[in-house]
Design an enzyme around this catalytic site. Sequence first.
Site, PDB file in Angstrom:
ATOM      1  CE  LYS A 159      -1.623   2.920   2.236  1.00 25.54           C
ATOM      2  NZ  LYS A 159      -1.259   4.261   1.699  1.00 25.54           N
ATOM      3  CD  GLU A 235      13.825   0.634   8.974  1.00 25.18           C
ATOM      4  OE1 GLU A 235      14.355   1.638   9.491  1.00 25.18           O
ATOM      5  OE2 GLU A 235      14.304  -0.510   9.062  1.00 25.18           O
ATOM      6  CB  CYS A 269      13.981   8.721   7.565  1.00 24.60           C
ATOM      7  SG  CYS A 269      14.813   7.528   6.513  1.00 24.60           S
ATOM      8  CD  GLU A 368      11.256  12.940  10.447  1.00 20.62           C
ATOM      9  OE1 GLU A 368      10.056  12.727  10.695  1.00 20.62           O
ATOM     10  OE2 GLU A 368      11.931  12.216   9.732  1.00 20.62           O
TER      11      GLU A 368
HETATM   12  P1  NAD Z   1       3.115   8.851   6.966  1.00 20.32           P
HETATM   13  O1  NAD Z   1       3.330   8.070   8.208  1.00 20.32           O
HETATM   14  O2  NAD Z   1       2.129   9.951   6.986  1.00 20.32           O
HETATM   15  O3  NAD Z   1       2.647   7.902   5.780  1.00 20.32           O
HETATM   16  C1  NAD Z   1       3.372   6.722   5.464  1.00 20.32           C
HETATM   17  C2  NAD Z   1       2.404   5.683   4.923  1.00 20.32           C
HETATM   18  O4  NAD Z   1       1.457   5.372   5.929  1.00 20.32           O
HETATM   19  C3  NAD Z   1       1.597   6.162   3.702  1.00 20.32           C
HETATM   20  O5  NAD Z   1       1.464   5.069   2.818  1.00 20.32           O
HETATM   21  C4  NAD Z   1       0.250   6.512   4.301  1.00 20.32           C
HETATM   22  O6  NAD Z   1      -0.815   6.383   3.384  1.00 20.32           O
HETATM   23  C5  NAD Z   1       0.145   5.460   5.398  1.00 20.32           C
HETATM   24  N1  NAD Z   1      -0.775   5.832   6.483  1.00 20.32           N
HETATM   25  C6  NAD Z   1      -0.982   7.050   7.025  1.00 20.32           C
HETATM   26  N2  NAD Z   1      -1.922   6.971   7.991  1.00 20.32           N
HETATM   27  C7  NAD Z   1      -2.312   5.681   8.065  1.00 20.32           C
HETATM   28  C8  NAD Z   1      -3.255   4.964   8.871  1.00 20.32           C
HETATM   29  N3  NAD Z   1      -3.976   5.581   9.795  1.00 20.32           N
HETATM   30  N4  NAD Z   1      -3.385   3.628   8.666  1.00 20.32           N
HETATM   31  C9  NAD Z   1      -2.666   2.992   7.730  1.00 20.32           C
HETATM   32  N5  NAD Z   1      -1.751   3.612   6.935  1.00 20.32           N
HETATM   33  C10 NAD Z   1      -1.576   4.939   7.100  1.00 20.32           C
HETATM   34  O7  NAD Z   1       4.558   9.339   6.544  1.00 20.32           O
HETATM   35  P2  NAD Z   1       4.975  10.154   5.261  1.00 20.32           P
HETATM   36  O8  NAD Z   1       4.619  11.570   5.494  1.00 20.32           O
HETATM   37  O9  NAD Z   1       4.475   9.496   4.013  1.00 20.32           O
HETATM   38  O10 NAD Z   1       6.556   9.941   5.262  1.00 20.32           O
HETATM   39  C11 NAD Z   1       7.388  10.733   6.018  1.00 20.32           C
HETATM   40  C12 NAD Z   1       7.839  10.013   7.264  1.00 20.32           C
HETATM   41  O11 NAD Z   1       8.431   8.772   6.928  1.00 20.32           O
HETATM   42  C13 NAD Z   1       8.915  10.785   7.987  1.00 20.32           C
HETATM   43  O12 NAD Z   1       8.667  10.764   9.360  1.00 20.32           O
HETATM   44  C14 NAD Z   1      10.184  10.019   7.647  1.00 20.32           C
HETATM   45  O13 NAD Z   1      11.215  10.178   8.568  1.00 20.32           O
HETATM   46  C15 NAD Z   1       9.671   8.632   7.580  1.00 20.32           C
HETATM   47  N6  NAD Z   1      10.585   7.795   6.799  1.00 20.32           N
HETATM   48  C16 NAD Z   1      11.347   6.882   7.459  1.00 20.32           C
HETATM   49  C17 NAD Z   1      12.249   6.087   6.762  1.00 20.32           C
HETATM   50  C18 NAD Z   1      13.093   5.080   7.478  1.00 20.32           C
HETATM   51  O14 NAD Z   1      13.641   4.211   6.820  1.00 20.32           O
HETATM   52  N7  NAD Z   1      13.218   5.142   8.788  1.00 20.32           N
HETATM   53  C19 NAD Z   1      12.366   6.229   5.379  1.00 20.32           C
HETATM   54  C20 NAD Z   1      11.575   7.173   4.731  1.00 20.32           C
HETATM   55  C21 NAD Z   1      10.673   7.950   5.456  1.00 20.32           C
END
Ligand code: NAD
Length: 464
Positions: A159, A235, A269, A368
Site C-alpha cells: 500500500k 522504519e 529520514c 523532524e
Molecule cells: P506517513 O506516516 O504519513 O505515511 C506513510 C504511509 O502510511 C503512507 O502510505 C500513508 O498512506 C500510510 N498511512 C498514514 N496513515 C495511516 C493509517 N492511519 N493507517 C494505515 N496507513 C496509514 O509518513 P509520510 O509523510 O508518508 O513519510 C514521512 C515520514 O516517513 C517521515 O517521518 C520520515 O522520517 C519517515 N521515513 C522513514 C524512513 C526510514 O527508513 N526510517 C524512510 C523514509 C521515510
Amino acid sequence: MATAATFDVTDPATGDVVGAAADAGPEVASAAVAAAHRAFGGWADRTAQDRAEVIRRISAELLAALDHIADVIVSEQGKPRAQALFEVRYATQWLDWFAEEGRRSYGEVIPTHIPGKRLVVQQKPLGVAVAITPWNFPVAMIARKLAPAMAAGCTIVVKPAEQTPLSAVALFEAIDRAGVPAGVCNLVTSSDPEPLAAPLLEDPRVRKITFTGSTDVGKLLVRASATNLARVSLELGGQAPFIVFDDADLDAAVEGVLMSKFQVNGQSCLCANRIFVQEAVADDFTGRLSRAASKLRVGPGDEDGVDVGPLIDAAGFDKVSAHVMDAVDRGATVETGGGRVGSHPGGYFFKPTVLSGCTDEMLCAREETFGPVAPVLTFRTEAEVVDRANDTRYGLAAYVYTRDLGRAMRTSEKLEFGMVGVNDPMPASPTAPFGGFKESGLGREGGHDGLEAFLEKKLVSFVS
Ligand code: NAD
C-alpha cells in the site's frame, strides 16, 4: 480484484494533475490479502534459487524501464531527475542483494542432549506480508520490503503513499513483465489509508506488517498488529545530529551536509536535522555552508541543472515555514534562504535555508522538519555535544566529522542511533542493517537482518 474509482495525482512542482490511480476501498484490500494468501504455499515451496531468479528478473525489468520510471517519480514526487534515476538503480541493488541473500537462509542442527534425538532448526517464511510505504522514495522503499519478503518465501500486499501511487504502478508493471506468479506481489493504491487499515492490518491471514513512515502512524500500526500478533518492522522518523569537530575537514563536512540535508529536499529520514559545530570553527563553517547552499538551483525536477525540487505538498511546505518562523522568533539568524522561491504559484518551492544561532529548544531542533532547512547549533566539548545529540526521542542516523580517530570511536560508540556515519553522509546500504533506536523504529531492513524479518524459526525434534 480491480476498482473502477480513481483519484487524481498531482505534480508538486506545478499543482497540475499528472495522472490517476485506482482508489481502492476495504473490499479490494481484502481481496489482495486473499490473493496473497492463495499464492503463499506455492511460492514458499519454490527453491530459494528459483525465487532468486524471479527477483533478479524484476531488477532487470526496472533497469530496462529506468527512464520511464524516473520520469514517473519526477512527475509526482518532484525530485530532480538525476536523483530519480539514482533511486531506481538503488531499488535494483536491494533486489539483487536479497535475491542472493535468500539462498543463505541457513537453519541449524543443534547437538543433542538425549541419545537418539536430533534437533533441527528450520527457517520458515512468515506468510502474507503487508507493506505500507512513504512518498519520499516511492520506488526504493517498496523494493526494500518486497525483495526480502519474496526472497524469504513470503507473498506481499503493498500500500503506497497517496501522493505517489504512480511510481508504485510503474514498479508493478515491471513485476508483471518479469513474470512473477499471480498473487505473489499485490498492489493496493488509495487516496485515503484509514479505511484500509483494518482489512490490511487486522486480517488473521496477514502475518507480517512492514512499515516506513512517520512515528505517529507507526504507533497506530503497532496497536493494530496486536489483534493477531502479526510481526512488525518499523522504519520511522529521525532527528539526525550532524557533528562537526574543530579538527574536521570543513570542505568535506560542508559537502556532507549538502548531500545529507538537501537531497530529496531534506525529505529523508536520514537527513541532517541538527548541525552541531564546535565553537572555534562555527563562523567559518556556517559561512561556507551558506555560500554553498545559496548556489543550489531550485526548480522542477525535470529541468536540467536543478539540485532541489519542490516540497511534496502544502502541509509539508507549511511545516517547514513554521519551523523557520519559530527559529527566527527565538533568536536564530537566516544566513540564506528562509522562504518561498520560484514563480510558479502551484509549486511548493522552498529556498535552501541555513540558520545560525539555533538552540536546542527550537522546533527545528526537536522535531523532524522534513525540508531544506539546516539549523546550525554550536558546542564546546565532546561530552556536551554527545549529550545534546542524544537528547531526542528519535535514534535513526547520526553523523560525526573529525580527523581524530579516538574522537571518532568514542563519539560513534556513545551516540544512541542505529546508524552513525563517520565522515560519511550516506551510511545506508542494502548489505548492512538499516534501522533506528528508540522511537525511530523496530527491527532492521538490509543485510541478513532484513531477511530474518520475514522468517520464523521452527524446531523439529527427531527421535529414532
Ligand atoms: P506517513 O506516516 O504519513 O505515511 C506513510 C504511509 O502510511 C503512507 O502510505 C500513508 O498512506 C500510510 N498511512 C498514514 N496513515 C495511516 C493509517 N492511519 N493507517 C494505515 N496507513 C496509514 O509518513 P509520510 O509523510 O508518508 O513519510 C514521512 C515520514 O516517513 C517521515 O517521518 C520520515 O522520517 C519517515 N521515513 C522513514 C524512513 C526510514 O527508513 N526510517 C524512510 C523514509 C521515510
